[in-house]
Write a protein that holds these residues in place. Structure first.
Motif, short mmCIF file in Angstrom:
data_model
loop_
_atom_site.label_atom_id
_atom_site.label_comp_id
_atom_site.label_asym_id
_atom_site.label_seq_id
_atom_site.Cartn_x
_atom_site.Cartn_y
_atom_site.Cartn_z
N ALA A 127 -8.05 7.00 3.69
CA ALA A 127 -8.07 5.65 4.29
C ALA A 127 -6.68 5.22 4.74
O ALA A 127 -6.54 4.17 5.37
CB ALA A 127 -8.62 4.65 3.28
N TYR A 128 -5.67 6.03 4.43
CA TYR A 128 -4.29 5.65 4.76
C TYR A 128 -3.57 6.76 5.51
O TYR A 128 -2.41 7.07 5.22
CB TYR A 128 -3.53 5.24 3.49
N GLY A 129 -4.26 7.37 6.48
CA GLY A 129 -3.59 8.27 7.40
C GLY A 129 -4.13 9.68 7.48
O GLY A 129 -4.24 10.24 8.57
N ALA A 130 -4.44 10.30 6.36
CA ALA A 130 -4.86 11.71 6.37
C ALA A 130 -6.34 11.82 6.73
O ALA A 130 -7.14 10.94 6.40
CB ALA A 130 -4.61 12.34 5.01
N ASN A 131 -6.70 12.91 7.41
CA ASN A 131 -8.13 13.14 7.62
C ASN A 131 -8.73 13.73 6.33
O ASN A 131 -8.01 14.15 5.43
CB ASN A 131 -8.39 14.04 8.84
N LYS A 132 -10.04 13.74 6.26
CA LYS A 132 -10.73 14.07 5.00
C LYS A 132 -10.42 15.49 4.52
O LYS A 132 -10.21 15.70 3.31
CB LYS A 132 -12.23 13.89 5.18
N GLU A 133 -10.36 16.44 5.42
CA GLU A 133 -10.11 17.83 4.99
C GLU A 133 -8.66 18.04 4.57
O GLU A 133 -8.39 18.85 3.68
CB GLU A 133 -10.52 18.81 6.10
N GLU A 134 -7.73 17.32 5.19
CA GLU A 134 -6.33 17.40 4.76
C GLU A 134 -6.17 16.79 3.37
O GLU A 134 -5.44 17.31 2.52
CB GLU A 134 -5.41 16.70 5.76
N ALA A 135 -6.85 15.68 3.13
CA ALA A 135 -6.80 15.06 1.80
C ALA A 135 -7.42 15.98 0.75
O ALA A 135 -6.92 16.08 -0.38
CB ALA A 135 -7.51 13.71 1.83
N ASP B 6 0.81 -1.22 0.00
CA ASP B 6 0.00 0.00 0.00
C ASP B 6 0.84 1.27 0.00
O ASP B 6 0.32 2.35 0.30
CB ASP B 6 -0.96 0.00 1.19
N LEU B 7 2.11 1.17 -0.35
CA LEU B 7 2.97 2.36 -0.34
C LEU B 7 2.42 3.50 -1.20
O LEU B 7 2.38 4.65 -0.74
CB LEU B 7 4.40 2.00 -0.79
N PRO B 8 1.96 3.26 -2.43
CA PRO B 8 1.41 4.38 -3.21
C PRO B 8 0.20 5.03 -2.55
O PRO B 8 -0.03 6.24 -2.71
CB PRO B 8 1.03 3.72 -4.55
N TYR B 9 -0.58 4.24 -1.79
CA TYR B 9 -1.76 4.79 -1.14
C TYR B 9 -1.40 5.74 0.01
O TYR B 9 -2.10 6.73 0.25
CB TYR B 9 -2.64 3.66 -0.57
N LYS B 10 -0.35 5.42 0.72
CA LYS B 10 -0.01 6.21 1.92
C LYS B 10 1.14 7.19 1.69
O LYS B 10 1.55 7.88 2.61
CB LYS B 10 0.30 5.30 3.09
N PHE C 165 -11.05 10.78 -6.11
CA PHE C 165 -11.04 9.46 -5.48
C PHE C 165 -9.63 9.07 -5.04
O PHE C 165 -9.47 8.25 -4.13
CB PHE C 165 -11.65 8.44 -6.43
N TYR C 166 -8.61 9.66 -5.68
CA TYR C 166 -7.25 9.50 -5.16
C TYR C 166 -7.17 10.11 -3.76
O TYR C 166 -6.61 9.54 -2.83
CB TYR C 166 -6.23 10.17 -6.07
N ALA C 167 -7.75 11.32 -3.63
CA ALA C 167 -7.76 11.97 -2.33
C ALA C 167 -8.56 11.15 -1.32
O ALA C 167 -8.19 11.04 -0.14
CB ALA C 167 -8.34 13.38 -2.44
N GLY C 168 -9.64 10.53 -1.79
CA GLY C 168 -10.43 9.67 -0.91
C GLY C 168 -9.63 8.49 -0.40
O GLY C 168 -9.75 8.10 0.77
N THR C 169 -8.80 7.92 -1.26
CA THR C 169 -7.94 6.81 -0.84
C THR C 169 -6.93 7.26 0.21
O THR C 169 -6.64 6.53 1.16
CB THR C 169 -7.22 6.20 -2.06
N VAL C 170 -6.41 8.48 0.05
CA VAL C 170 -5.46 9.02 1.02
C VAL C 170 -6.09 9.08 2.41
O VAL C 170 -5.41 8.87 3.42
CB VAL C 170 -4.95 10.41 0.57
#
Length: 437
Positions: A352-360, A311-315, A345-350
């Protein structure tokens, strides 16, 4: 046969026109628009649950809590309770509008012959009537940085909005940056020439860096002299040398990134942006110390190396963000133009891997606007900025709920119809008819 060709020509022109025609650009905003009750995601990390947003003459004039005011709402009122409003998403480092059909050479303007081409301007090749560009808008992607590809210095990008008659109407910031493809320190063996197909050091790596450095030095010398002989590539470097134009550098390797930091220091380049940065998390402290932002490569990707976590690209974006680096998301690579609509949806995936929604969200709005140098007018819902925004029935970072009902660019309400939506309606009708039988 000759008469057949004569009769068929009008038919072909008619078919081609219908295939290529884009929605007519919206007219200038004539009256105020008020959006009431939506959950407003400002783009800077702030959220207003019950918002009041007003814009006139293409600019935001009010962004506040609807509970804090009782005044009469001006102009056209959009009741948006239960919905969400967002600043328009921004697609950086994109070839949207430069290629329409990959297999048709005549529609491909993303690359030019040569290696050192800062004078090649992508904006004059931008096709504002591209059907691919049109398909971005139903997902809230309303602005893009149109960048060239190929060569060592690919050329110069410009920033456009996605509802225009031509490139002159579309451009928001002309010639904003030059784009460099940094050489790789390793290469794969050319099996077709009998070499070992494995990875090996690139013997020309240092030479390629010296060539690039020499070009910058020669451009600086040319610009400081009498310039008796015209030299377009050197002349195009003036804003870079003066610190008025950004330099976007594509690189993924750890060694390459460190060498870029050294190159920027030697050349006294202040406005550097790292693009891709697959191994940037390994040298995040150095990147942070140099105050260089990163446009992280496509989130929905496979790991590049065998020992990478799946999951490296995701996080990746969160790993850099957690180090205090300014992070945006970009989408270059295979099928990049069509896949640009997946930016939210890339931001949405972010998330799920650490960032909160507003930061993404910031990674495709305000962060990207800052990286591109357009945050004074775009990237967030703040008074005085362009009214480039959209309303979604649900969470715009979730592909299940991102259903855009209204979208505006500089206050103009734009069409959300595209070739895809027309096909969707056509086949919904088809299968609906079958169900009735």
């Amino acid at each position: 046969m000759k008469n057949f060709k004569i009769y068929m020509l009008p038919v072909l022109f008619f078919i081609t026109g219908n295939l290529m025609a884009q929605q007519t650009p919206a007219p200038q905003q004539e009256r105020a628009v008020t959006i009431v009750g939506a959950t407003a995601h400002i783009g800077n990390g702030e959220v207003i649950e019950n918002s009041l947003i007003i814009f006139e003459d293409g600019k935001l004039t009010t962004v506040t809590d609807a509970n804090s005011t009782k005044r009469q709402y001006p102009g056209t009122v959009i009741e948006a309770r239960g919905k969400h409003v967002y600043p328009g998403f921004i697609a950086p480092n994109s070839t949207l509008g430069l290629v329409e059909i990959d297999a048709v050479v005549q529609s491909d303007d993303e690359d030019e012959l040569g290696e050192l081409l800062p004078h090649v301007r992508s904006i004059i090749a931008y096709n504002a009537e591209s059907q691919v560009v049109e398909s971005m808008r139903p997902n809230g992607v309303l602005v893009g940085q149109i960048a060239p590809r190929g060569g060592r210095i690919s050329g110069t990008s410009s920033i456009v909005q996605f509802d225009a008659w031509n490139w002159e109407d579309a451009v928001l910031k002309e010639d904003d940056a030059i784009h460099i493809n940094w050489p790789n320190s390793v290469r794969r063996g050319r099996w077709w020439e009998g070499e070992d197909p494995g990875v090996k050091p690139n013997d020309d790596y240092e030479k390629d860096i010296r060539t690039l450095s020499q070009f910058f030095n020669n451009a600086r010398a040319y610009l400081s002299g009498p310039q008796n002989t015209a030299n377009l590539p050197f002349s195009a470097m003036k804003k870079v040398i003066d610190g008025k134009q950004s330099v976007f550098i594509q690189a993924d390797g750890e060694k390459e990134i460190i060498d870029i930091l050294q190159f920027a220091k030697e050349q006294k380049l202040e406005n550097i942006v790292l693009v891709g940065g697959y191994n940037a998390y390994k040298v995040a402290d150095e990147i942070k110390a140099a105050n260089i932002p990163v446009l992280v490569g496509r989130v929905h990707s496979n790991p590049n190396q065998e020992d990478n976590h799946y999951d490296l690209p995701y996080k990746m974006a969160y790993l850099l963000h957690s180090k205090g680096i300014l992070v945006g998301l970009e989408n270059s690579g295979s099928m990049e133009r069509m896949n640009s609509r997946n930016l939210p949806f890339y931001a949405g995936t972010v998330t799920a891997y650490g960032a909160n929604k507003e930061e993404a969200l910031k990674m495709i709005t305000l962060n990207t606007a800052k990286i591109l140098g357009i945050d004074d007018t775009l990237g967030s819902l703040e008074v005085g900025k362009d009214a480039t925004l959209f309303i979604s029935d649900g969470d715009a970072l979730d592909m299940r709920t991102n259903k855009v009902s209204n979208a505006f660019i500089q206050g103009r309400e734009i069409s959300l119809e595209s070739h895809q939506t027309q096909l969707a309606k056509r086949y919904i009708d088809k299968y609906g008819q079958q169900e009735k039988k």
